[in-house]
Design a protein around this motif. Structure first.
Motif, PDB file in Angstrom:
ATOM      1  N   ARG A  81       0.861  -1.291   0.139  1.00 25.59           N
ATOM      2  CA  ARG A  81      -0.020  -0.094   0.092  1.00 25.59           C
ATOM      3  C   ARG A  81       0.814   1.284   0.009  1.00 25.59           C
ATOM      4  N   ASP A  82       1.817   1.205   0.769  1.00 28.43           N
ATOM      5  CA  ASP A  82       2.789   2.339   1.164  1.00 28.43           C
ATOM      6  C   ASP A  82       3.612   2.524  -0.336  1.00 28.43           C
ATOM      7  N   LYS A  83       4.086   1.512  -0.977  1.00 32.09           N
ATOM      8  CA  LYS A  83       4.872   1.705  -2.348  1.00 32.09           C
ATOM      9  C   LYS A  83       3.980   1.911  -3.334  1.00 32.09           C
ATOM     10  N   ILE A  84       2.765   1.631  -3.411  1.00 34.59           N
ATOM     11  CA  ILE A  84       1.770   2.093  -4.699  1.00 34.59           C
ATOM     12  C   ILE A  84       1.518   3.571  -4.351  1.00 34.59           C
ATOM     13  N   ALA A  85       1.206   4.079  -3.080  1.00 32.16           N
ATOM     14  CA  ALA A  85       0.956   5.615  -2.565  1.00 32.16           C
ATOM     15  C   ALA A  85       2.158   6.308  -3.058  1.00 32.16           C
TER      16      ALA A  85
END
Length: 159
Positions: A112-116
């Motif tokens: 989730r953090d990578k995508i954001a």
């Protein structure tokens, strides 16, 4: 209702390899998406994702919902294959685990953090990610009105 530009973007992304199948169950032509992971999902699986809560998986209809540019950017940064590859690389995500456990994992938090981060045009690093110290929430007790007594029986005492 999704704008014509949004529909073109989503259609283009969905036509890419693996995005034309539901990420979770493999159903054809998924009509929903989770921008949180940049994945495409079917109607049935969208309901399961909605049940996880928006803090874990934010769900959008490919055609009926209005999309923010930041959500489209997450979809562009993601993709079903990319998510699957990342999940396979995570030791706490294993084949056959429940949806709830999968998306409550450290691996899912990292993704989730990578995508954001990548959706904002920034470079992501697992070592610098705030999600690296993520800990799954402790399940709440499902019993109602329980007390700390812990004993059995009907109380009352003898007499």
């Amino acid at each position: 209702m999704a704008s014509p530009r949004t529909r073109r973007t989503i259609t283009g992304l969905r036509n890419q390899h693996a995005n034309n199948l539901c990420f979770e169950c493999g159903a054809h032509n998924p009509a929903w998406a989770s921008p949180s992971y940049g994945i495409f999902i079917c109607l049935d699986c969208s309901g399961q994702h909605r049940g996880l809560g928006v803090h874990l998986s934010f769900v959008r209809s490919n055609t009926m919902d209005k999309w923010k540019d930041s959500e489209l950017d997450k979809m562009k940064a993601g993709g079903n294959s990319r998510c699957a590859d990342f999940f396979k690389s995570q030791p706490d995500i294993v084949e056959g685990m429940s949806l709830k456990d999968k998306y409550n994992s450290k691996g899912a938090a990292l993704y989730r953090d990578k995508i954001a981060t990548e959706a904002k045009g920034e470079t992501w690093s697992a070592e610098k990610s705030p999600a690296r110290s993520w800990v799954p929430p402790v399940p709440r007790s499902t019993s109602i009105g329980s007390t700390s007594g812990g004993g059995r029986g009907g109380g009352g005492g003898g007499g």
